[in-house]
Scaffold this motif. Structure first.
Motif, PDB file in Angstrom:
ATOM      1  N   TYR A 283     134.342 -69.606  23.599  1.00 39.79           N
ATOM      2  CA  TYR A 283     134.069 -69.875  22.182  1.00 39.79           C
ATOM      3  C   TYR A 283     134.498 -71.267  21.741  1.00 39.79           C
ATOM      4  CZ  TYR A 283     138.935 -68.592  20.775  1.00 39.79           C
ATOM      5  OH  TYR A 283     140.298 -68.530  20.614  1.00 39.79           O
ATOM      6  N   SER A 284     135.399 -71.908  22.492  1.00 43.10           N
ATOM      7  CA  SER A 284     135.765 -73.286  22.146  1.00 43.10           C
ATOM      8  C   SER A 284     134.607 -74.247  22.399  1.00 43.10           C
ATOM      9  CB  SER A 284     136.988 -73.728  22.957  1.00 43.10           C
ATOM     10  OG  SER A 284     136.706 -73.736  24.338  1.00 43.10           O
ATOM     11  N   VAL A 285     133.630 -73.799  23.213  1.00 41.49           N
ATOM     12  CA  VAL A 285     132.413 -74.587  23.453  1.00 41.49           C
ATOM     13  C   VAL A 285     131.284 -74.118  22.543  1.00 41.49           C
ATOM     14  CG1 VAL A 285     130.624 -75.177  25.138  1.00 41.49           C
ATOM     15  CG2 VAL A 285     133.027 -75.082  25.848  1.00 41.49           C
ATOM     16  N   THR A 286     131.080 -72.796  22.471  1.00 52.87           N
ATOM     17  CA  THR A 286     129.898 -72.288  21.768  1.00 52.87           C
ATOM     18  C   THR A 286     129.973 -72.444  20.250  1.00 52.87           C
ATOM     19  OG1 THR A 286     130.825 -70.034  21.704  1.00 52.87           O
ATOM     20  CG2 THR A 286     129.436 -70.608  23.587  1.00 52.87           C
ATOM     21  N   ILE A 287     131.162 -72.337  19.673  1.00 53.52           N
ATOM     22  CA  ILE A 287     131.266 -72.469  18.213  1.00 53.52           C
ATOM     23  C   ILE A 287     130.965 -73.907  17.761  1.00 53.52           C
ATOM     24  CG2 ILE A 287     132.818 -72.342  16.232  1.00 53.52           C
ATOM     25  CD1 ILE A 287     131.825 -69.639  17.191  1.00 53.52           C
ATOM     26  N   PRO A 288     131.611 -74.935  18.350  1.00 53.16           N
ATOM     27  CA  PRO A 288     131.231 -76.305  17.956  1.00 53.16           C
ATOM     28  C   PRO A 288     129.778 -76.630  18.302  1.00 53.16           C
ATOM     29  CG  PRO A 288     133.359 -76.298  19.071  1.00 53.16           C
ATOM     30  CD  PRO A 288     132.761 -74.935  19.265  1.00 53.16           C
ATOM     31  N   LEU A 289     129.291 -76.097  19.438  1.00 50.09           N
ATOM     32  CA  LEU A 289     127.900 -76.334  19.811  1.00 50.09           C
ATOM     33  C   LEU A 289     126.969 -75.718  18.771  1.00 50.09           C
ATOM     34  CD1 LEU A 289     125.954 -77.451  21.978  1.00 50.09           C
ATOM     35  CD2 LEU A 289     126.050 -75.196  23.068  1.00 50.09           C
ATOM     36  N   GLY A 290     127.329 -74.531  18.299  1.00 43.13           N
ATOM     37  CA  GLY A 290     126.505 -73.880  17.280  1.00 43.13           C
ATOM     38  C   GLY A 290     126.424 -74.685  15.999  1.00 43.13           C
ATOM     39  N   ALA A 291     127.531 -75.372  15.663  1.00 50.41           N
ATOM     40  CA  ALA A 291     127.534 -76.208  14.460  1.00 50.41           C
ATOM     41  C   ALA A 291     126.570 -77.384  14.594  1.00 50.41           C
ATOM     42  CB  ALA A 291     128.946 -76.718  14.182  1.00 50.41           C
ATOM     43  N   THR A 292     126.079 -77.619  15.823  1.00 50.30           N
ATOM     44  CA  THR A 292     125.140 -78.714  16.073  1.00 50.30           C
ATOM     45  C   THR A 292     123.708 -78.233  16.244  1.00 50.30           C
ATOM     46  OG1 THR A 292     126.876 -80.001  17.158  1.00 50.30           O
ATOM     47  CG2 THR A 292     124.615 -80.669  17.591  1.00 50.30           C
ATOM     48  N   ILE A 293     123.512 -77.166  17.040  1.00 48.51           N
ATOM     49  CA  ILE A 293     122.138 -76.780  17.402  1.00 48.51           C
ATOM     50  C   ILE A 293     121.684 -75.455  16.819  1.00 48.51           C
ATOM     51  CG2 ILE A 293     122.305 -78.085  19.545  1.00 48.51           C
ATOM     52  CD1 ILE A 293     122.464 -75.406  21.039  1.00 48.51           C
ATOM     53  N   ASN A 294     122.592 -74.638  16.292  1.00 44.76           N
ATOM     54  CA  ASN A 294     122.172 -73.362  15.705  1.00 44.76           C
ATOM     55  C   ASN A 294     121.947 -73.561  14.218  1.00 44.76           C
ATOM     56  OD1 ASN A 294     121.617 -70.563  15.530  1.00 44.76           O
ATOM     57  ND2 ASN A 294     123.714 -70.185  14.847  1.00 44.76           N
TER      58      ASN A 294
END
Length: 408
Positions: A283-294
């Motif tokens: 989640y330390s990767v997917t949450i910040p990534l989501g703030a960019t691409i989701n």
């Protein structure tokens, strides 16, 4: 002056916009001949037109070059969910806009309609030529399709660059974002001028149009959160998705609604992930990534506002063209992160697909800021809570496949 600015920015932007909107209506009704008030709106739109191309270019390029390289199965699942959800959101927004068309008050409408594309072949031809346009001319002429294509290519190319080079791109992106933040802090004055011009030109009927836009936008966003997202969650966990839906709504969406920033809500989402017992390395990767691409909400905003513009100008849209718009809006939405109202600044790129000039599409952006008090808050709530929802669902899917009990 510094103290005055700090006091001004210390007041909620929503409150300031409401004051500016109210002042615009009052002035329009009280002194309809004071045409100089409308200049405030023109200056605001001009500032947006000037900074928007640079914002799109560096924000997308910086996001891509700094993206992580993890090949974790959970992360791959999350990315698939993010992208599928965003594309699905834009597709739903297109067809909702066809079923419930909305007109806006725009200048130069008659001149633009004559230059409308005649079908999907012309649309694709224009799109491809814009993609390969000279990057310098694309920036100078606000060719957003070309800007996005070069930003993607350079962003991928810079993934192998030195850390110092990536840091420079990040600094430039953050600097431009700060400029945009300053412009948006002055939005109440611009909105005052824009509302004044709208009311003196069209009367209070303008707000009926904005009301329809808000209903359409919010309706699409709620449809994604309560209808299509639960389907994706069920695919992952194979059990009633709504307890998880409402948990994310209560703990993440509400804070995102008021902060109006997916980036500001990242710590909140990560804390909730920790409380649910999710893997920190994931989640330390997917949450910040989501703030960019989701960016479901951003894709909906771009699509609905573009379709409203197209309908206003009388441009026919067939199904293949609508699908192209959906894919373009989904891709553009990935560059809308980190900036308040960022999705609005990507509307001209989508409008360019139909040959709509920058002078008209930026008027639509201005309309977006008028309704942004509601639109941007709901959009951010959808985007950020979906980051948490889909990240958790992907990991719960792995738990299910391993026979581990799912608790949330």
């Amino acid at each position: 002056m510094k103290k005055v600015w700090e006091t001004w920015t210390g007041i909620s932007l929503v409150q300031r916009i409401i004051v500016g909107l109210s002042a615009g209506v009052i002035l329009a009704l009280a002194v309809p001949q004071a045409s100089a008030v409308g200049i405030l709106g023109d200056v605001f739109v001009g500032a947006l037109k000037a900074i928007a191309p640079l914002l799109v270019f560096f924000l997308v390029m910086s996001s891509l070059c700094n993206a992580g390289r993890s090949h974790s199965g959970v992360i791959r699942t999350v990315i698939i969910l993010y992208m599928f959800s965003t594309v699905l959101a834009s597709v739903i927004a297109v067809f909702a806009s066809m079923i419930f068309p909305v007109d806006m008050v725009l200048q130069e409408a008659a001149d633009t309609a004559a230059a409308a594309p005649k079908g999907i072949v012309e649309v694709l031809s224009t799109l491809l030529m814009n993609v390969v346009a000279n990057p310098v001319s694309a920036l100078a002429n606000a060719n957003y399709v070309g800007i996005l294509s070069w930003a993607v290519l350079l962003g991928v190319a810079f993934r192998g660059a030195k850390g110092s080079t990536k840091a420079v791109l990040t600094d430039i992106s953050e600097g431009i974002s700060q400029v945009v933040a300053t412009i948006i802090n002055l939005a109440p004055f611009g909105i005052l001028g824009l509302v004044y011009s709208s009311v003196t030109t069209s009367g209070l009927e303008a707000f009926e149009i904005y009301g329809k836009l808000i209903i359409l936008l919010v309706g699409c966003m709620l449809g994604i959160y309560f209808i299509t997202n639960p389907i994706l969650v069920y695919w992952c966990i194979r059990k009633n998705p709504y307890p998880l839906i409402f948990k994310c709504l209560k703990q993440s969406a509400i804070t995102a609604f008021f902060t109006r920033s997916s980036a500001a809500n990242i710590p909140v989402n990560m804390k909730i992930c920790d409380e649910m017992g999710l893997d920190r390395d994931t989640y330390s990767v997917t949450i910040p990534l989501g703030a960019t691409i989701n960016m479901d909400g951003a894709a909906i905003t771009i699509t609905v506002m573009t379709m409203a513009t197209v309908h206003t100008l009388g441009i026919p849209v067939d199904i293949p063209t609508a699908l192209v718009l959906s894919l373009l809006a989904a891709l553009a939405a990935c560059g809308a992160s980190g900036v308040a109202g960022g999705s609005l600044l990507l509307i001209p790129m989508a409008c360019s697909l139909f040959g709509i000039p920058d002078t008209v599409s930026m008027q639509v952006v201005a309309v977006g800021f008028i309704i942004g008090v509601i639109q941007d808050s709901v959009e951010t709530a959808l985007n950020s809570s979906s980051d948490l929802l889909l990240s958790a669902s992907a990991e719960f899917r792995q738990w299910r496949l391993k026979g581990k009990e799912i608790k949330f």
